[in-house]
Design a protein around this motif. Sequence first.
Motif, PDB file in Angstrom:
ATOM      1  N   UNK A  10       6.700  20.385   2.062  1.00 45.31           N
ATOM      2  CA  UNK A  10       6.569  18.938   1.941  1.00 45.31           C
ATOM      3  C   UNK A  10       5.877  18.576   0.631  1.00 45.31           C
ATOM      4  N   UNK A  11       4.837  19.301   0.267  1.00 46.96           N
ATOM      5  CA  UNK A  11       4.134  19.003  -0.990  1.00 46.96           C
ATOM      6  C   UNK A  11       5.070  19.134  -2.183  1.00 46.96           C
ATOM      7  N   UNK A  12       5.911  20.148  -2.175  1.00 46.31           N
ATOM      8  CA  UNK A  12       6.861  20.327  -3.281  1.00 46.31           C
ATOM      9  C   UNK A  12       7.920  19.225  -3.276  1.00 46.31           C
ATOM     10  N   UNK A  13       8.364  18.832  -2.095  1.00 48.05           N
ATOM     11  CA  UNK A  13       9.382  17.782  -1.995  1.00 48.05           C
ATOM     12  C   UNK A  13       8.815  16.420  -2.371  1.00 48.05           C
ATOM     13  N   UNK A  63      18.784  21.430  10.094  1.00 50.80           N
ATOM     14  CA  UNK A  63      18.760  22.594   9.197  1.00 50.80           C
ATOM     15  C   UNK A  63      19.977  22.578   8.282  1.00 50.80           C
ATOM     16  N   UNK A  64      21.157  22.318   8.842  1.00 49.46           N
ATOM     17  CA  UNK A  64      22.377  22.293   8.034  1.00 49.46           C
ATOM     18  C   UNK A  64      22.356  21.169   7.022  1.00 49.46           C
ATOM     19  N   UNK A  65      21.852  20.000   7.428  1.00 48.71           N
ATOM     20  CA  UNK A  65      21.803  18.881   6.481  1.00 48.71           C
ATOM     21  C   UNK A  65      20.827  19.168   5.347  1.00 48.71           C
ATOM     22  N   UNK A  66      19.718  19.831   5.672  1.00 49.79           N
ATOM     23  CA  UNK A  66      18.770  20.190   4.609  1.00 49.79           C
ATOM     24  C   UNK A  66      19.444  21.114   3.592  1.00 49.79           C
ATOM     25  N   UNK A  67      20.190  22.091   4.099  1.00 41.49           N
ATOM     26  CA  UNK A  67      20.912  23.017   3.212  1.00 41.49           C
ATOM     27  C   UNK A  67      21.864  22.259   2.285  1.00 41.49           C
ATOM     28  N   UNK A  68      22.666  21.358   2.862  1.00 41.57           N
ATOM     29  CA  UNK A  68      23.641  20.611   2.070  1.00 41.57           C
ATOM     30  C   UNK A  68      22.953  19.693   1.073  1.00 41.57           C
ATOM     31  N   UNK A  69      21.862  19.061   1.499  1.00 45.27           N
ATOM     32  CA  UNK A  69      21.134  18.178   0.598  1.00 45.27           C
ATOM     33  C   UNK A  69      20.540  18.919  -0.576  1.00 45.27           C
ATOM     34  N   UNK A  70      20.010  20.100  -0.314  1.00 47.89           N
ATOM     35  CA  UNK A  70      19.429  20.908  -1.386  1.00 47.89           C
ATOM     36  C   UNK A  70      20.505  21.309  -2.390  1.00 47.89           C
ATOM     37  N   UNK A  71      21.679  21.670  -1.894  1.00 49.38           N
ATOM     38  CA  UNK A  71      22.793  22.018  -2.779  1.00 49.38           C
ATOM     39  C   UNK A  71      23.197  20.820  -3.636  1.00 49.38           C
ATOM     40  N   UNK A  99      11.642  22.925 -10.262  1.00 49.47           N
ATOM     41  CA  UNK A  99      11.062  22.574  -8.968  1.00 49.47           C
ATOM     42  C   UNK A  99      12.038  22.885  -7.836  1.00 49.47           C
ATOM     43  N   UNK A 100      13.307  22.602  -8.043  1.00 44.88           N
ATOM     44  CA  UNK A 100      14.331  22.867  -7.029  1.00 44.88           C
ATOM     45  C   UNK A 100      14.474  24.364  -6.762  1.00 44.88           C
ATOM     46  N   UNK A 101      14.338  25.170  -7.787  1.00 44.66           N
ATOM     47  CA  UNK A 101      14.422  26.618  -7.603  1.00 44.66           C
ATOM     48  C   UNK A 101      13.270  27.122  -6.726  1.00 44.66           C
ATOM     49  N   UNK A 102      12.080  26.576  -6.938  1.00 43.44           N
ATOM     50  CA  UNK A 102      10.923  26.969  -6.124  1.00 43.44           C
ATOM     51  C   UNK A 102      11.114  26.531  -4.667  1.00 43.44           C
ATOM     52  N   UNK A 103      11.643  25.332  -4.497  1.00 44.85           N
ATOM     53  CA  UNK A 103      11.896  24.822  -3.142  1.00 44.85           C
ATOM     54  C   UNK A 103      12.928  25.693  -2.434  1.00 44.85           C
ATOM     55  N   UNK A 104      13.975  26.056  -3.159  1.00 43.49           N
ATOM     56  CA  UNK A 104      15.032  26.882  -2.576  1.00 43.49           C
ATOM     57  C   UNK A 104      14.476  28.233  -2.131  1.00 43.49           C
TER      58      UNK A 104
END
Length: 261
Positions: free
Chosen positions: A243-246, A184-192, A207-212
């Motif tokens: 997953x579809x968005x990613x 979970x923490x790595x996903x947060x950091x990766x998204x940032x 796209x990143x805004x929608x994922x966030x």
Amino acid sequence: MFKTSLITTLLLGLLSGSLPCQAGTSDAEAVNRAGMQRMLSQRIAKTYLMIGTDTRVDLAASQLDNSIAGVEENAQWLDEYAADRDIRKALNEATDTWHQYRQLALTRPDRSQSAELLRLADRLLSQSEALVRKIERHSGNQAARLVNRSGRQRMLRQRIAMLYLAMSWKLAEQGLRSDFDAAVNEFEHGLTELKESPQNTAQITSQLEKIDTQWRFARAGFTLADDSRFVPTVIVTTSDSLLRKLEQLTLDYERLAGSAR
């Protein structure tokens, strides 16, 4: 069900083996496909646990079949791509693990086998990660790093769901909660990291805004696990939607990397 999946996989393997060798293969696509192997290593374990926990079993069976076929297709493509000896060696190591993993994943889910399944899933993940890094270094393309990072995000989302299901099934394996929190923490950091990339196009930023936004909603469900109140169906559903968005985001980065060559 599992016998049908195996037959389907073998037929797909035979058909893919008859395809002509791909010409002018892209390093960025190679990063994407090797990264997809990371994700599928976790997705297959997730579907195994979905069946074991009686969570959307019909969907899990379909996802398992498609995921196994996906690994086979990507392995075929990467075998034709393998650009140097180091990449070939890494691919062969991952393939050896895959053969063991596939055999176990196609058996009926059982608690007594879950530890071995998760061990093989983690080994394939580690070997696929090594393969991705070798291809990325070979490409020398800065944008390929974004393909790698985005591809790792989709893996992490499947890993989070897989570990959540393992906890909900109350498996005895040590470290499930710490591994879950780390993912979970790595996903947060990766998204940032992705959101802060100066190479992002307007489409990628949107796209990143929608994922966030969807990630924030999904994460709210994780807090129930702290009280041992698990909602696996909700977590699986949000995992698949993200997953579809990613997947689309990773394809956008792949195109960006291709244009930067």
